[in-house]
Structure formats: C-alpha cells, structure tokens
Scaffold this motif. Structure first.
Motif, short mmCIF file in Angstrom:
data_model
loop_
_atom_site.label_atom_id
_atom_site.label_comp_id
_atom_site.label_asym_id
_atom_site.label_seq_id
_atom_site.Cartn_x
_atom_site.Cartn_y
_atom_site.Cartn_z
N LEU A 188 1.61 20.36 -8.61
CA LEU A 188 0.65 21.45 -8.71
C LEU A 188 1.29 22.79 -8.35
O LEU A 188 1.07 23.80 -9.02
N GLU A 189 2.11 22.77 -7.31
CA GLU A 189 2.69 24.01 -6.82
C GLU A 189 3.94 24.42 -7.59
O GLU A 189 4.08 25.58 -8.01
N GLU A 190 4.85 23.46 -7.81
CA GLU A 190 6.16 23.82 -8.34
C GLU A 190 6.25 23.74 -9.86
O GLU A 190 7.15 24.36 -10.45
N VAL A 191 5.37 22.98 -10.50
CA VAL A 191 5.40 22.88 -11.96
C VAL A 191 4.24 23.66 -12.59
O VAL A 191 4.46 24.52 -13.44
N MET A 192 3.00 23.40 -12.14
CA MET A 192 1.84 24.06 -12.75
C MET A 192 1.67 25.49 -12.22
O MET A 192 0.94 26.28 -12.81
N GLY A 193 2.33 25.81 -11.11
CA GLY A 193 2.34 27.18 -10.61
C GLY A 193 1.10 27.58 -9.83
O GLY A 193 0.83 28.78 -9.67
N LEU A 194 0.35 26.60 -9.30
CA LEU A 194 -0.79 26.93 -8.47
C LEU A 194 -0.30 27.30 -7.06
O LEU A 194 0.75 26.85 -6.62
N GLU A 195 -1.07 28.11 -6.37
CA GLU A 195 -0.72 28.54 -5.02
C GLU A 195 -1.40 27.63 -3.99
O GLU A 195 -2.62 27.42 -4.04
N LYS A 196 -0.62 27.09 -3.07
CA LYS A 196 -1.20 26.31 -1.98
C LYS A 196 -1.81 27.28 -0.98
O LYS A 196 -1.12 28.16 -0.46
N ILE A 197 -3.11 27.13 -0.73
CA ILE A 197 -3.79 28.12 0.12
C ILE A 197 -4.33 27.54 1.42
O ILE A 197 -4.84 28.29 2.26
N GLY A 198 -4.25 26.21 1.61
CA GLY A 198 -4.73 25.69 2.88
C GLY A 198 -4.78 24.18 2.93
O GLY A 198 -4.69 23.49 1.91
N LYS A 199 -4.95 23.67 4.14
CA LYS A 199 -5.13 22.24 4.37
C LYS A 199 -6.23 22.09 5.40
O LYS A 199 -6.26 22.82 6.40
N GLU A 200 -7.14 21.16 5.15
CA GLU A 200 -8.27 20.92 6.05
C GLU A 200 -8.60 19.44 6.04
O GLU A 200 -9.03 18.90 5.02
N GLY A 201 -8.40 18.78 7.16
CA GLY A 201 -8.65 17.35 7.22
C GLY A 201 -7.82 16.61 6.19
O GLY A 201 -6.59 16.74 6.16
N ALA A 202 -8.49 15.84 5.34
CA ALA A 202 -7.79 15.05 4.33
C ALA A 202 -7.63 15.79 3.01
O ALA A 202 -7.34 15.17 1.98
N TRP A 203 -7.82 17.11 3.03
CA TRP A 203 -7.79 17.88 1.79
C TRP A 203 -6.73 18.97 1.84
O TRP A 203 -6.55 19.63 2.86
N MET A 204 -6.09 19.17 0.71
CA MET A 204 -5.16 20.28 0.51
C MET A 204 -5.71 21.10 -0.66
O MET A 204 -6.14 20.54 -1.66
N ARG A 205 -5.72 22.41 -0.53
CA ARG A 205 -6.32 23.26 -1.56
C ARG A 205 -5.28 24.12 -2.26
O ARG A 205 -4.39 24.69 -1.62
N PHE A 206 -5.42 24.20 -3.58
CA PHE A 206 -4.56 25.01 -4.44
C PHE A 206 -5.43 25.91 -5.30
O PHE A 206 -6.56 25.56 -5.62
N ARG A 207 -4.87 27.04 -5.71
CA ARG A 207 -5.65 27.98 -6.52
C ARG A 207 -4.77 28.62 -7.59
O ARG A 207 -3.59 28.91 -7.36
#
Length: 313
Positions: free
Chosen positions: A170-189
C-alpha cells in the motif's frame, strides 16, 4: 518518488438474488443503479453497478448476483468491510433509516471517527461514517435526499494473510500515505477526497472463502490508458504477476493478487458509463457489449428480472 494512485475506483462483490440486491442498495441506501450489464466472462450473470448520480470513480460498487449460490466466508485475503461516506450531520438520519427497515446496527470508534456498522441482506459488512471531504451526491431516491445521500466510498478495510506485506504494498507500490496505527488497525490515505482511506487489519484471522456475501476484488484508479500501462510495468517490476489489459467497456482493467492474497485491480477512469447511454437514462435497461448483442434474446431469457423500487411508500 514512486507512483501514487488517487484511491479506490470501484469495489466488486458477490451477492444473491438480484432483486434483494437492488432493493437494498437502491431502495434502502438510496444509491443510483448506474449500469445493468452482464459479467463479461459469464454472460448468464448480471453485473450491476451502483454509485453517485454520475457514476464517478470512488463511488462505484458493483455486484455479481448469483441467486442460490453458496455462502462465502469473510476472512483473510479479502476486503473485509466496505465503508461509505455521508455528509457531516447525516449520521442520525442513517441510524433512523436502518431502524425503519429493521436492519440491526452497531457503532464503533476508530481513528477519532464514529462508524455505523451493519450487514447487507447477503452478508457483506458495511459501515457509514461522516466525512467533510468529497462532493455531496445530487442523487435523491425515496426518502434519501441530497443532504444526507451517500457521497461514495469513505474507504475499505483489508483483511490480509500477510498484513506486513500488504502494508508495504500500500505504501511503497500503490503510493498511499501511512497516517496512523490504532489497536489492530493501520490506516493509509490517498490524495483523493473520496474513496481515499484504507484501514488494514494487522492481526491475522481465518482465511476467507469466496462466495455470496464476500468482496471479489478492489479496484484502484488509473488516470487513463497510458497511466494504466505505466502501472502495469511498475507493478510487474515490483515482483507481482499482472494480467494483460482487459476491456470492461466502461474502463480498462488489469489485475494482480498481492502477497496477502487480496485481488487488486487497476482500472482507468475513462471512458465511464455514458458512452453507451445518456447520464439521464443510465441503469434503466440492460446494456450488452458488442460481442453479446447477437445473443441478447437468450441472455434476457436466462437473467432473473428485477425492478428498481422505492421502498418508502
């Protein structure tokens, strides 16, 4: 700097009876049926598209309705949850609407937002969240008015068999930005204002099984044919097996399965849904690609008829 997708183009799922599908997404959720066509690989099956008034990328959910087919299992290797964005202040309306149609729901807080969580008639996990981003949907249907109508996708939650590999993609190929981690979740935008947020479950679960009530694939946006070809070479160079370009009439598509076993598509924004019928008439009749027009009579006999119905009366 690598490549960056604008975000989700569409999400495609497998469901049951087409009338139940249309009643829920049009009659209850108020979305517009923007195209009724067939599965190009199985013309005896509908391919139904719902979206905002114009069927813009980032708003489109599509379905293969297989009445009587076996029930799938949501799990790793799939899009687990599909999220919809509604205007700020619309959440109370949607809680009351789900209550009206006796649809059970729950609420959940994630990354500072409240999500309204529920299940469609065939088992798909859905949620609604208020978002300021993205233009309001001018489409209204039944009691779903423009000021509360679903704008399009807020995003999706991915269930991966290898979360660390999917995060890397998601981050290195699709180019989404990792914006946070909360519990069992990681968020990209992504950079888009609709269909732009991906939550990745970082804890492995049971493996999903394809069938009714599961997402078949998630499609990402390419600007045009040239951009898609560049994506094809880029993804291939990153070590993924990519299909040849497939003509889907309303967009061109390439597919690859990422290391967490989720099927990804990259779809072109053009030509869109108005090249074979006007925007005003979209979704009103069965549209077939040229190769199937010669067997239209047979196809129409095989398909289960349905109607787009207002359920508020």
């Amino acid at each position: 700097m690598g490549r960056q997708t604008m975000g989700i183009h569409h999400i495609t799922a497998i469901v049951g009876h087409p009338q139940e599908n249309v009643d829920f997404y049009a009659g209850v959720l108020g979305m517009r049926l923007i195209k009724q066509t067939v599965n190009f690989d199985d013309p005896g099956t509908y391919h139904l598209y719902f979206g905002n008034e114009g069927g813009k990328p980032g708003t489109i959910i599509t379905f293969f309705p297989w009445a009587g087919a076996y029930q799938g299992v949501i799990g790793d290797g799939q899009v687990g949850v599909t999220s919809y964005a509604v205007p700020t202040g619309a959440m109370t309306y949607w809680k009351k609407r789900l209550e009206k149609f006796k649809i059970p729901f729950s609420t959940e807080k994630r990354f500072g937002e409240e999500y309204l969580k529920f299940i469609d008639p065939h088992g798909l996990l859905l949620e609604i969240v208020e978002r300021e981003g993205g233009e309001n949907n001018p489409w209204s249907f039944g009691d779903v008015t423009r000021d509360v109508a679903i704008k399009g996708f807020a995003g999706a939650t991915l269930y991966s068999s290898q979360p660390e590999k999917t995060a890397e993609l998601l981050e290195e190929v699709m180019g989404l930005e990792k914006i946070g981690k909360e519990g069992a979740w990681m968020r990209f935008r992504s950079a888009a204002n609709i269909g732009n947020v991906i939550d990745l479950k970082t804890v492995r679960g049971t493996r999903g099984q394809m069938g009714v009530g599961t997402v078949h694939h998630i499609a990402w946006r390419a600007e045009d044919d040239q951009d898609q070809l560049e994506w094809k070479e880029y993804v291939k160079a990153k070590g993924y097996g990519v299909t040849p370009v497939q003509d889907r009439n309303y967009f061109n598509a390439i597919y690859f399965r990422e290391h967490g076993e989720i099927l990804f598509e990259i779809a072109t924004d053009p030509p869109g849904f108005t090249h074979d019928e006007s925007q005003e008439a979209m979704g009103e009749k069965l549209m077939l690609p040229e190769q199937y027009e010669k067997i239209r009579d047979r196809i129409e006999r095989e398909l289960i008829p349905f109607k787009v119905r207002e359920l508020d009366n």
